[in-house]
Design a protein around this motif. Structure first.
Motif, short mmCIF file in Angstrom:
data_model
loop_
_atom_site.label_atom_id
_atom_site.label_comp_id
_atom_site.label_asym_id
_atom_site.label_seq_id
_atom_site.Cartn_x
_atom_site.Cartn_y
_atom_site.Cartn_z
N THR A 95 -19.91 -1.15 14.34
CA THR A 95 -20.99 -1.60 13.45
C THR A 95 -20.94 -3.08 13.07
N LEU A 96 -19.77 -3.71 13.18
CA LEU A 96 -19.67 -5.09 12.69
C LEU A 96 -19.49 -6.09 13.82
N SER A 97 -20.08 -7.27 13.65
CA SER A 97 -19.84 -8.37 14.59
C SER A 97 -18.51 -9.03 14.19
N TYR A 98 -18.03 -9.94 15.04
CA TYR A 98 -16.80 -10.66 14.68
C TYR A 98 -16.98 -11.41 13.37
N ALA A 99 -18.15 -12.01 13.19
CA ALA A 99 -18.41 -12.78 11.97
C ALA A 99 -18.39 -11.85 10.75
N GLY A 100 -18.92 -10.63 10.90
CA GLY A 100 -18.90 -9.65 9.81
C GLY A 100 -17.47 -9.26 9.46
N LYS A 101 -16.64 -9.09 10.51
CA LYS A 101 -15.24 -8.72 10.26
C LYS A 101 -14.50 -9.86 9.55
N VAL A 102 -14.81 -11.11 9.95
CA VAL A 102 -14.17 -12.26 9.29
C VAL A 102 -14.52 -12.28 7.80
N ALA A 103 -15.79 -11.97 7.47
CA ALA A 103 -16.21 -11.95 6.06
C ALA A 103 -15.44 -10.88 5.29
N LEU A 104 -15.25 -9.72 5.93
CA LEU A 104 -14.52 -8.62 5.27
C LEU A 104 -13.05 -8.98 5.10
N ILE A 105 -12.45 -9.58 6.13
CA ILE A 105 -11.04 -9.99 6.05
C ILE A 105 -10.86 -10.99 4.90
N ASN A 106 -11.77 -11.97 4.81
CA ASN A 106 -11.67 -12.97 3.74
C ASN A 106 -11.76 -12.33 2.38
N SER A 107 -12.63 -11.32 2.26
CA SER A 107 -12.79 -10.66 0.96
C SER A 107 -11.52 -9.88 0.59
N VAL A 108 -10.88 -9.22 1.57
CA VAL A 108 -9.64 -8.48 1.30
C VAL A 108 -8.51 -9.44 0.95
N ILE A 109 -8.41 -10.54 1.73
CA ILE A 109 -7.34 -11.52 1.47
C ILE A 109 -7.53 -12.15 0.09
N PHE A 110 -8.79 -12.38 -0.30
CA PHE A 110 -9.08 -12.96 -1.62
C PHE A 110 -8.55 -12.03 -2.72
N PRO B 244 7.08 -11.53 0.29
CA PRO B 244 8.11 -11.67 1.34
C PRO B 244 7.46 -11.92 2.69
N LYS B 245 8.18 -12.69 3.56
CA LYS B 245 7.60 -13.06 4.86
C LYS B 245 7.26 -11.83 5.70
N GLY B 246 8.08 -10.76 5.58
CA GLY B 246 7.84 -9.54 6.34
C GLY B 246 6.50 -8.91 5.96
N ILE B 247 6.16 -8.95 4.66
CA ILE B 247 4.89 -8.38 4.18
C ILE B 247 3.72 -9.22 4.71
N HIS C 14 -0.90 -9.96 8.31
CA HIS C 14 -1.50 -10.71 9.43
C HIS C 14 -1.79 -9.78 10.60
N LYS C 15 -0.82 -8.90 10.92
CA LYS C 15 -0.99 -7.99 12.06
C LYS C 15 -2.19 -7.06 11.82
N MET C 16 -2.29 -6.54 10.58
CA MET C 16 -3.41 -5.64 10.27
C MET C 16 -4.75 -6.37 10.39
N CYS C 17 -4.78 -7.62 9.92
CA CYS C 17 -6.03 -8.41 9.99
C CYS C 17 -6.40 -8.67 11.45
N LYS C 18 -5.40 -9.01 12.27
CA LYS C 18 -5.68 -9.32 13.68
C LYS C 18 -6.15 -8.07 14.42
#
Ligand SMILES: [Zn+2]
Length: 323
Positions: A16-31, A44-47, A52-56
């Motif tokens: 359902t989402l374009s790459y741009a849509g996914k980027v918007a969602l990732i930014n909102s979660v990271i925020f 911690p760096k491990g977290i 990062h892995k989940m976002c990618k």
């Protein structure tokens, strides 16, 4: 259970989402992470690596338990649009930026019960900037001292660090200092045009950097053996051929160039250069031209994918009508 939920979310996002849509969602979660956890502890760096892995995985998609093809490095995506990124916030740098809020409270002696407690029971008569941590101090206090040392290192001295903390925009200045940097890209104004549809800009960015999975790119990775353009079926598919040299694309560009009143260019890099140097006219006309260019590139890419994955095709006239 968590893996099952993650796979459902990934499937939903991929369909359902374009790459741009996914980027918007990732930014909102990271925020959200920054506002809550990032302001309370140094992650911690491990977290951070796991986030990062989940976002990618979410952005590029998962197939048979493996991440799909990655078109662009995460580090470059985290840069500002001016530097060829898509403005995803760097988690570690943002985390440190948020933690500086505690240091500012101590430095400005904010009317806060926590600051009073720190002065009375931790610092006592010692200056915060000379304070040495020992094993009796908590993990959180250790985080603050680590951030203090980083701040002094990045600004070049205690006095400079103090001055920086007194500026209202100290957090964004610290983030700017910490984030990874890349060269300013000549095409950033065309791709960063606010009127552009975000998914057009994302595909335009990948096309400008020749990172789209065109058949020649897939052949280089050994994923495809036969290279044939699906639009004309008479030449090999490269980004240069697909977007400009192909007779199908040439027909589309002929019409688009008439509307935009711009000369037809031979390649995407030449077109982007033309937009940088010769895009004349009123501000609205210049912006409309940028939108049309990105829209044409996006629809040509979409048409190529429709033919490969759905077996459907449109004539150049139908594509021009869509544009
Ligand atoms: Zn072709």
């Amino acid at each position: 259970m968590l893996d099952k939920v993650r796979s459902h979310i990934t499937h939903w996002a991929n369909t359902t989402l374009s790459y741009a849509g996914k980027v918007a969602l990732i930014n909102s979660v990271i925020f959200g992470i920054h506002n809550f956890w990032g302001a309370s502890v140094l992650l911690p760096k491990g977290i951070v690596k796991k986030i990062h892995k989940m976002c990618k995985d979410f952005l590029w998609g998962i197939e048979d338990g493996q991440r799909r093809m990655v078109f662009k490095s995460w580090e470059s995506l985290c840069r500002p649009r001016k530097e060829g990124g898509v403005d995803i916030k760097e988690i570690l740098s943002c985390n440190k930026e948020q933690m500086m809020g505690w240091i500012k409270k101590i430095e400005t002696d904010a009317p806060n019960i926590w600051v009073k407690w720190v002065n009375a029971y931790i610092l006592k008569s010692v200056s915060f900037w000379n304070f040495q941590i020992t094993t009796v101090h908590s993990w959180f206090w250790g985080n603050i001292i680590t951030c203090r040392d980083n701040l002094v290192l990045y600004t070049g001295g205690i006095q400079q660090a103090k001055q920086l903390l007194l500026t209202p925009e100290y957090k964004s200045l610290i983030y700017e200092c910490l984030r990874s940097k890349g060269p300013v890209q000549s095409y950033h104004r065309t791709l960063g045009e606010p009127l552009n549809i975000p998914k057009h800009s994302f595909i335009g960015l990948l096309a400008a950097e020749n990172r789209l999975p065109t058949v020649d790119n897939l052949c280089q990775r050994g994923m495809v053996l036969v290279n044939r353009c699906v639009l004309c079926e008479s030449a090999a598919e490269t980004a240069a051929h697909l977007f400009f040299e192909c007779p199908y694309s040439a027909e589309v560009w002929f019409q688009v160039s008439r509307w935009m009143q711009v000369p037809i260019q031979a390649s995407l890099s030449q077109t982007l250069r033309w937009y940088k140097l010769h895009n004349r006219g009123s501000a609205l006309v210049k912006r409309q031209r940028r939108c049309l260019l990105l829209c044409a590139i996006y629809l040509l890419w979409k048409e190529r994918n429709r033919r490969i994955f759905k077996g459907l095709s449109s004539t150049p006239a139908a594509l021009i009508w869509q544009i």
